[in-house]
Write an enzyme that holds these catalytic residues in place. Structure first.
Site, short mmCIF file in Angstrom:
data_model
loop_
_atom_site.label_atom_id
_atom_site.label_comp_id
_atom_site.label_asym_id
_atom_site.label_seq_id
_atom_site.Cartn_x
_atom_site.Cartn_y
_atom_site.Cartn_z
N ALA A 69 0.86 -1.18 0.00
CA ALA A 69 0.00 0.00 0.00
C ALA A 69 0.90 1.23 0.00
CB ALA A 69 -0.87 -0.01 1.25
N GLY A 95 0.54 -5.15 0.74
CA GLY A 95 -0.59 -5.18 -0.19
C GLY A 95 -0.21 -5.78 -1.53
N GLU A 124 -0.55 -9.35 -1.09
CA GLU A 124 -1.98 -9.65 -0.93
C GLU A 124 -2.68 -9.65 -2.29
OE1 GLU A 124 -2.20 -6.58 2.16
OE2 GLU A 124 -3.15 -8.09 3.44
N GLU A 160 4.13 -5.51 7.25
CA GLU A 160 3.31 -4.48 7.90
C GLU A 160 3.65 -4.24 9.36
OE1 GLU A 160 2.22 -6.75 5.79
OE2 GLU A 160 0.68 -5.93 4.47
#
Ligand code: 3H9
Length: 708
Positions: free
Chosen positions: A63, A107, A110, A130
């Site tokens: 992200a 992300g 993911e 994270e």
């Protein structure tokens, strides 16, 4: 379609290339761009499968971390917005193959796990880092990862956040194929091979989720490891809980639980602090008047003067980086001892499996011990690492100035002395700089790079680049007594002693700071570093002491008793042969005696007072340093404290901690201490000003220094 994701198609395969340099973060527009591409591919009858790939140096690094600050500050309402993308990838009628090079982190991984398949090149890394930002995977990572790699490995990856290399990820089942040759060509061929075949979504694969009994042991061990190695951090526990949810709840409910825990972490002060640290570590590399294009000198060889604790550790840094280094001492005995210590340190690492015997041999071979200046004339950098005495340092600098080649950098590892005065002993002050390593120099990440008034920009740029080569985080500081770290550490350790003199228990002082998150309390640090070091420095600067200003009394007395700390098995504490501290009645007697002699009536001191006096002693001095321009930004001070002094990352550093506490509150407390304890607590003018203007350290003085 946006420029952030580029669509192309040929031979039955659509290729979506993420184009968001430098690391293809999932910034606004990227998820939407991939979604658009998927729709286009779905509508194109000639396309049977899709490849998702990153342009530039990586797949997707996660992200966009800059977005988190906007969300927590309320500037931005919605989240990072990955859910629609993940659903579309997972349910795509045309199977999607994630083609990974560089990093698939956070992300990014993911997104890859929502694809039908993942292929990668050997050199790529995958991971859920994270927790290092104080958060947990928030886009299904904790639910899909255990379904692919099993519960134990998924917990470890989410709890510790360390990257996994592709060959290992392949063995775990996270990567379906490791491609040799061109990634894109290989991924397209792979996609052609699976086009039209049924896909089993990751969310539906429950066979690796384990049994309740197996999992109970895994989660218990993970929580135990968190308690030991991740003290006081909330994200690792949240990550474990989220993976646990994957094993007990249906997929959709697990996703909801992950989302709840993600939000809880994201809005915590821990994650704000750790995100501050992430950007801070990158900000310190930016020096406003030394642009990126500044020329650097190549450093292909080094010479070090002094094979003591610091010199030996510094030599190891160079050898570890593959740079040959000459190591000089004045006596054979000292040289032998220094080399033996290096050998022992390396052998310990080999015994612990950190690297091989061959690596150790190669590194040892790069270190040439000497009693003379042989080899110094060819060195690209000479580092002086003798004890803190100005006269000796100047003598050495004059000597090496005469032998070193003209473009050789002369660096001093001084921790307190003036670089300008040292430079004045040479005819090349522009080539002189401070390289202040932290003990143990082969372990601690911090390198304070001290700029003298004549130090050239090229020498600064070279030093910053060299720090990176040596695996250090270089922070540029100004030339003042103690520079940034030790200048602040002085008042911090002074207050620790004052607190004991006034009635606080030694263990209480250390415990309060340990509970705050410091690696060690201030008195224990003194014992570890050696109380004689400060004693020697105090003697060096005795002529600068202001009469009538309160001075700490206890450490000089301990040193007079020969109690230098751990190395003499006695300092503030007594130590057994395993260096375990315990209370020492002799020290308690000394404290009583010193209090009597100084006319101090001991009083009960609260934990709040201990913590605030220690922390705000750091902050008050830090504010002066900032105002004088000795640190470029407050975050530079934070990074120094995190990497050199054991300040806990989840507190973000002393200046960030003050910002988050509120400068107004900090100022009030400092004023109280000023009234109670006199001029040593005079509030720094900058704190007074920021409190009055309702501003923060982070906003001073370079607005662009923070990404918050
Ligand atoms: C996440 O994904 C949460 C999810 O679960 C989703 C929840 C809904 N965002 O490090 P470098 C910048 S959390 C924004 O010097 P390298 C960096 O600041 C995220 N910016 O390069 C720097 O900017 P500047 C999980 C980012 O080659 C520039 O890129 N992912 C991001 O030494 C170059 O970076 C991570 O935690 C980002 N995600 O290392 C990965 N990443 O030039 C974090 C980098 O202005 N990133 N920037 O100073 C890294 O670990 C390293 O950057 C990486 C490259 C290894 C990728």
């Amino acid at each position: 379609m946006s420029d952030l994701v580029i669509y192309s198609s040929a031979n039955g395969v659509a290729v979506l290339t993420v184009n968001n340099p430098p690391v293809n973060a999932l910034s606004p527009g990227v998820p939407e761009g991939i979604l658009d591409g998927l729709q286009k591919a779905a509508q194109d009858p000639s396309v049977g499968a899709v490849v998702l790939i990153g342009g530039g140096r990586s797949f997707i690094a996660g992200a966009d971390i800059k977005e988190f600050g906007k969300i927590t500050s309320g500037e931005k309402k919605r989240g990072v917005g990955l859910a629609p993308l993940l659903a579309a990838l997972e349910d795509s009628p045309k199977p999607v193959v994630a083609a990974i090079h560089g990093q698939a982190f956070g992300g990014g991984l993911e997104v890859a796990m929502a694809c039908a398949y993942r292929v990668a090149i050997d050199a790529a890394n995958v991971g859920q880092p994270e927790v290092k930002l104080g958060i947990i995977p928030g886009a299904g990572g904790t639910q899909r990862l255990p379904r692919l790699v099993g519960v134990e490995k998924a917990v470890a990856m989410c709890q510790f956040g360390d990257p996994v290399k592709v060959p290992a990820a392949h063995a775990l089942g996270l990567i379906d194929a490791v491609l040799e040759g061109g990634l894109l060509e290989g991924a397209i061929a792979f996609a052609q091979g699976i086009a039209g075949k049924p896909v089993r979504r990751v969310r539906d694969r429950n066979e690796k989720l384990g049994t309740a009994a197996e999992n109970a042991a895994i989660f218990a061990a993970a929580r135990d490891a968190a308690a030991k190695r991740q003290r006081a951090l909330m994200a690792p526990l949240a990550a474990i809980q989220a993976v646990e949810a994957a094993t007990t709840l249906p997929f959709e409910d697990g996703i909801k639980e992950e989302g709840r825990l993600f939000q809880e972490c994201l809005f915590s002060s821990q994650s704000k602090a750790m995100i501050h640290v992430f950007f801070g570590e990158r900000t310190v590399a930016k020096i406003p008047d030394v642009p990126k294009e500044t020329a650097v000198f190549p450093i292909r060889s080094a010479a070090i003067i002094g094979a003591g604790t610091m010199g030996g550790g510094i030599a190891m840094n160079y050898a570890n980086a593959g740079i040959p280094v000459v190591l000089k001492e004045t006596s054979q005995a000292a040289l032998d001892k220094g080399v033996a210590t290096i050998r022992k340190n390396y052998a310990n690492s080999v015994a612990k499996g950190r690297f091989s015997q061959e690596t150790m041999d190669r590194r040892m071979a790069l270190i040439t011990p000497t009693l003379s200046y042989d080899g110094f004339a060819d060195a690209d950098i000479i580092v002086e690492a003798v004890f803190e005495g100005m006269a000796l340092k100047k003598e050495i600098f004059a000597e090496v100035d005469a032998i070193a080649k003209s473009d050789c950098i002369l660096a001093s590892n001084t921790s307190t002395l003036s670089i300008d005065e040292i430079a004045s002993a040479t005819k090349r002050p522009h080539m002189v700089i401070g390289h202040h390593f932290f003990s143990p120099a082969n372990v601690m990440r911090l390198l304070e790079i001290v700029r003298g008034k004549s130090t050239s920009k090229e020498v600064i740029a070279t030093s910053m680049a060299l720090a990176k080569t040596l695996g250090k985080i270089g922070v540029l500081v100004g030339n003042c007594r103690g520079f940034v770290g030790n200048r602040m550490f002085g008042p911090y350790r002074r207050e620790a002693q004052f607190l004991v003199e006034e009635g606080a228990d030694i263990e209480a002082v250390d415990r309060v700071m340990y509970d705050f998150g410091m690696a060690m309390g201030p008195l224990q640090v003194g014992d570890l570093a050696g109380l004689d070091v400060g004693w020697r420095i105090r003697k060096e600067f005795r002529h600068l002491e202001v009469p009538g200003v309160r001075k700490p009394l206890l450490e000089d007395r301990l040193c007079e008793m020969g109690r230098y700390g751990q190395k003499t098995l006695g300092g503030w504490y007594a130590y057994d042969e395993n260096r375990r501290p315990k209370r020492d009645p002799m020290v308690e007697e000394l404290i009583v005696k010193v209090r009597e002699q100084a006319g101090i009536t001991p009083r009960a001191i609260s934990e709040d007072e201990i913590r605030d006096r220690l922390l705000y002693a750091l902050v008050n001095e830090g504010a002066r340093i900032l105002e004088e321009g000795m640190a470029l930004r407050s975050v530079d001070i934070d990074i120094i404290y995190l990497n050199g002094y054991g300040f806990p990352p989840h507190r973000g550093g002393p200046m960030f901690h003050a910002d988050i506490t509120g400068i107004g509150k900090v100022y009030e407390r400092i004023q109280e201490f000023h009234q109670q304890h006199g001029p040593l607590w005079t509030p720094a003018p900058l704190i007074e000003r920021l409190a009055r203007e309702g501003r923060t350290f982070a906003g001073f003085p370079y607005q662009e220094s923070t990404h918050a």
